[in-house]
Structures are given as C-alpha cells and as structure tokens.
Scaffold this motif. Structure first.
Motif, short mmCIF file in Angstrom:
data_model
loop_
_atom_site.label_atom_id
_atom_site.label_comp_id
_atom_site.label_asym_id
_atom_site.label_seq_id
_atom_site.Cartn_x
_atom_site.Cartn_y
_atom_site.Cartn_z
N LYS A 1 30.70 12.86 30.12
CA LYS A 1 32.57 12.94 31.18
C LYS A 1 32.77 14.67 30.61
CE LYS A 1 34.46 8.53 32.36
NZ LYS A 1 34.97 7.45 32.31
N LEU A 2 33.12 14.69 29.30
CA LEU A 2 33.50 16.21 28.53
C LEU A 2 31.81 15.93 27.98
CD1 LEU A 2 36.17 14.62 26.03
CD2 LEU A 2 36.06 15.75 28.72
N TYR A 3 31.59 17.44 27.96
CA TYR A 3 30.75 18.11 27.97
C TYR A 3 31.30 19.65 28.18
CZ TYR A 3 28.86 18.35 32.86
OH TYR A 3 29.02 18.19 34.06
N GLN A 4 30.55 20.78 27.52
CA GLN A 4 30.41 22.28 27.27
C GLN A 4 29.81 22.55 29.55
OE1 GLN A 4 33.07 24.21 25.97
NE2 GLN A 4 33.09 21.85 25.41
N TYR A 5 28.44 22.41 28.76
CA TYR A 5 27.72 22.97 30.29
C TYR A 5 25.86 21.47 30.49
CZ TYR A 5 24.98 25.12 26.58
OH TYR A 5 24.00 25.39 25.51
N PHE A 6 26.02 21.86 31.39
CA PHE A 6 24.55 21.29 31.05
C PHE A 6 23.24 22.00 32.13
CE2 PHE A 6 26.05 20.71 35.69
CZ PHE A 6 24.80 20.68 36.48
N ASN A 7 22.39 21.94 31.41
CA ASN A 7 21.07 21.98 31.50
C ASN A 7 20.43 20.92 32.37
OD1 ASN A 7 21.60 25.10 30.69
ND2 ASN A 7 20.39 24.54 28.57
N VAL B 1 10.97 23.36 34.34
CA VAL B 1 11.52 24.98 34.99
C VAL B 1 13.03 24.38 34.58
CG1 VAL B 1 12.13 26.94 35.94
CG2 VAL B 1 9.32 25.25 36.05
N ILE B 2 13.82 25.21 33.53
CA ILE B 2 15.06 25.24 33.57
C ILE B 2 15.20 26.17 34.83
CG2 ILE B 2 15.17 27.98 32.52
CD1 ILE B 2 18.19 26.37 31.34
N GLN B 3 16.64 25.19 35.18
CA GLN B 3 16.87 25.98 37.04
C GLN B 3 18.36 26.82 36.85
OE1 GLN B 3 15.50 24.86 40.43
NE2 GLN B 3 14.01 24.32 37.96
N GLN B 4 18.46 27.68 37.87
CA GLN B 4 19.98 28.77 37.70
C GLN B 4 21.00 27.14 38.03
OE1 GLN B 4 18.22 30.91 40.62
NE2 GLN B 4 20.08 30.56 42.13
N ASN B 5 21.90 28.27 37.78
CA ASN B 5 23.36 27.69 37.72
C ASN B 5 23.41 27.13 39.38
OD1 ASN B 5 24.34 27.87 35.29
ND2 ASN B 5 25.46 29.36 35.59
N GLY B 6 24.07 25.74 39.88
CA GLY B 6 24.13 26.02 41.10
C GLY B 6 23.48 25.56 42.35
N VAL B 7 22.08 25.24 41.31
CA VAL B 7 20.93 23.96 41.77
C VAL B 7 21.25 22.52 41.84
CG1 VAL B 7 18.95 23.17 41.63
CG2 VAL B 7 19.35 25.83 41.55
N GLY B 8 21.97 22.62 41.18
CA GLY B 8 22.46 21.07 40.68
C GLY B 8 23.72 20.80 40.30
N SER B 9 23.99 19.77 40.62
CA SER B 9 26.14 19.38 40.35
C SER B 9 26.10 17.73 39.85
CB SER B 9 26.95 19.45 41.17
OG SER B 9 26.44 18.88 42.74
N VAL B 10 26.92 17.51 38.79
CA VAL B 10 26.61 15.99 38.10
C VAL B 10 27.77 15.56 38.22
CG1 VAL B 10 24.97 16.30 36.73
CG2 VAL B 10 27.29 16.69 36.07
N ASP B 11 28.58 14.18 38.21
CA ASP B 11 29.90 13.30 38.28
C ASP B 11 29.36 12.42 37.14
OD1 ASP B 11 28.87 11.64 40.19
OD2 ASP B 11 29.23 12.33 41.53
N ASN C 1 19.24 21.15 48.27
CA ASN C 1 17.84 21.79 48.54
C ASN C 1 16.96 20.50 48.08
OD1 ASN C 1 19.12 23.18 50.69
ND2 ASN C 1 19.31 25.02 49.68
N GLY C 2 16.97 19.59 47.55
CA GLY C 2 16.15 19.45 47.03
C GLY C 2 15.03 18.12 47.42
N SER C 3 14.93 18.10 48.89
CA SER C 3 14.31 17.56 49.47
C SER C 3 12.68 17.95 49.83
CB SER C 3 14.87 17.31 51.18
OG SER C 3 14.77 18.25 52.21
#
Length: 167
Positions: free
Chosen positions: A117-123, A129-139, A147-149
C-alpha cells in the motif's frame, strides 16, 4: 523571539557548520576540538561552546544553556519487492488487461495476497522490458495494463515496488 535567542540559534548553527568541517573565519578551536569560541562580529559578543559528552553547552551573555546534540541525519535505504505473473493470468476488459494480485508470486514463488500500500514508485516490465509511466496502474488487489489486450498470452509480467526505509 528575543535577540539573545536569535543569537543562541545562530551560535548553534555556526557550531554545527564547524563540526562538519567547514571552518569559519570568526571561529577558533580550543582544547583539541572539544570547545569552540565563536566571536560574532555583528553583535560584538562571544559565545563559548563545549560539545563534550554528547551534549552542547553554550555560555552566552553570562547565561548558561544546555541542549542535546542534534539528532543524527537519518540514513534512507531503498528496498524493493518484486512480483511475477503472465499475461494469460489476466482478463481483458475493453482494450485493457487486468491481472488480479492472486495471479502474482514473489521472488520465492509464493502467491501474494496484496500489493504494497505504501511505496515510492513501481516499475512495470512486460516481456522483460521496462514500461513508461502510465502504461500500468495498480491498486492493492490488481494491475491494469492499458491496451494490454494486444499482448501475447505468454508474455511475462513483472512488477517492482520501490520503498524507502529510514534507519
């Protein structure tokens, strides 16, 4: 704040600067680095400081002050938690791919119940291959990949959460 309190704070700041190795022109050391005499040219006053025994003792205008040495600067350490899954473990919703937290395992291969629940950021890594910001979101309970389809069902998915710990 009275003038002598301002002068006292200024003396403590000068002491801290001196102790960090920044020698000041209007400061001289005596007694092998245990005591300092600070001559403040602006106020024409002398402040004597002794920081032995983990305390700071300040004599100023014939008054005696004692306070604890400033706390040490905290050490900040980065840690991470990594989780792994595959595209085939997710479900398609519109054009997005949603992978439940229960489909992820940790470094030891143990299934997880919730993302941190508490983190600075996620990759997010797709197929390594690392993805740019905004490609994924987490809860705490799922990862959503925009567009993961269009991803191949065998593509591996890795999530790395980076946290800071203060020592």
């Amino acid at each position: 704040m009275e003038n002598h309190e301002k002068d006292l704070q200024k003396a403590i700041k000068k002491l801290q600067n001196t102790r960090e190795g920044n020698k000041l022109n209007d400061t001289r050391e005596i007694q092998d680095g245990i005591s300092y005499v600070i001559k403040d040219s602006k106020y024409q006053k002398t402040i004597e400081v002794d920081h032995s025994f983990n305390n700071i003792y300040i004599s100023f205008n014939n008054n005696f002050y004692c306070c604890k040495e400033p706390p040490p600067i905290p050490t900040i350490m980065l840690t991470s938690q990594k989780y792994f899954s595959k595209v085939s473990n997710g479900t398609i919703l519109g054009s997005d791919l949603i992978i439940s937290v229960n489909s992820f395992v940790d470094d030891d291969g143990t299934p997880i119940e919730a993302f941190p629940k508490l983190y600075q950021y996620f990759n997010l890594y797709i197929n390594g291959v690392i993805q740019q910001n905004g490609v994924g979101s987490v809860d705490p309970f799922q990862l959503t990949i925009k567009n993961g389809s269009i991803l191949d069902k065998d593509d591996p998915i890795s999530l790395e959460f980076v946290m800071t710990n203060t020592l």
